[in-house]
Design a protein around this motif. Structure first.
Motif, short mmCIF file in Angstrom:
data_model
loop_
_atom_site.label_atom_id
_atom_site.label_comp_id
_atom_site.label_asym_id
_atom_site.label_seq_id
_atom_site.Cartn_x
_atom_site.Cartn_y
_atom_site.Cartn_z
N ILE A 38 0.83 -1.21 0.00
CA ILE A 38 0.00 0.00 0.00
C ILE A 38 0.86 1.26 0.00
O ILE A 38 0.35 2.37 0.10
CB ILE A 38 -0.99 0.04 1.19
CG1 ILE A 38 -0.26 0.10 2.52
CG2 ILE A 38 -1.98 -1.10 1.11
CD1 ILE A 38 -1.17 0.42 3.71
N LEU A 126 -7.88 -0.50 2.69
CA LEU A 126 -7.09 -0.14 1.51
C LEU A 126 -6.47 -1.40 0.91
O LEU A 126 -5.77 -2.15 1.60
CB LEU A 126 -5.99 0.84 1.93
CG LEU A 126 -5.16 1.48 0.85
CD1 LEU A 126 -6.04 2.33 -0.07
CD2 LEU A 126 -4.09 2.35 1.49
N ALA A 128 -3.86 -3.70 -1.22
CA ALA A 128 -2.44 -3.64 -1.58
C ALA A 128 -2.29 -3.89 -3.07
O ALA A 128 -3.03 -4.66 -3.67
CB ALA A 128 -1.66 -4.67 -0.79
#
Length: 171
Positions: A38, A126, A128
């Motif tokens: 990320i 979020l 990756a």
């Protein structure tokens, strides 16, 4: 540039070289791959690798869980607490928050923060990216140095007993 698999494999060896038990080492390697994937701070993993490995102190009650110990050792306990349905977990060292947040993201647990108390949230995790990725050279050097602790020393005896590729390496 590195692949996510290379990051994860090196982090696993580094964690074993740092003295982490296998399960926690595997968890750390997934956290490392996620953070790097990320674009996060690999220094969080480096700090966890350099922290003395301690036992986990945990207090479980109906209102939540309270844990203390090194980041790599308490993160799996915190993930398990949320998997068991606990609403909140409190830990004792704010320096561990980035590592624990990444461990929870890897476990698929969205969260909210209030200092050293975390709870299940409703935010999106979020994702990756698959790679290629980079790890800052100072962090990578520490990971490699810790990983090297897991290697068999190069001696005539180890070569005679089958270490290394030998005269041919065809596998």
């Amino acid at each position: 540039m590195l692949s996510i698999n290379e990051v994860q494999g090196t982090a696993l060896k580094a964690a074993r070289g740092a003295g982490l038990p296998l399960g926690q080492a595997e968890d750390l390697s997934r956290v490392a791959a996620y953070l790097v994937g990320i674009g996060g701070d690999a220094g969080v993993v480096t700090a966890a690798l350099q922290e003395p490995v301690t036992g986990v102190q945990a207090s479980w009650d109906a209102d939540g869980v309270s844990v203390s110990g090194s980041a790599a050792m308490i993160a799996p306990v915190i993930c398990d607490a949320f998997r068991m349905g606990y609403a909140s977990v409190t830990f004792d060292d704010l320096r561990h928050s980035s590592y624990i947040g990444a461990a929870l993201a890897v476990a698929g647990v969205p969260l909210w923060w209030d200092g050293c108390t975390i709870g299940r949230g409703d935010s999106e995790i979020l994702p990756a990216k698959p790679g290629p990725v980079t790890v800052p050279q100072p962090d990578w050097d520490i990971w490699l140095a810790l990983a090297s602790r897991t290697y068999v020393p190069e001696t005539e005896t180890s070569r005679r007993d089958g270490a290394g590729a030998g005269l041919t390496d065809n596998d």
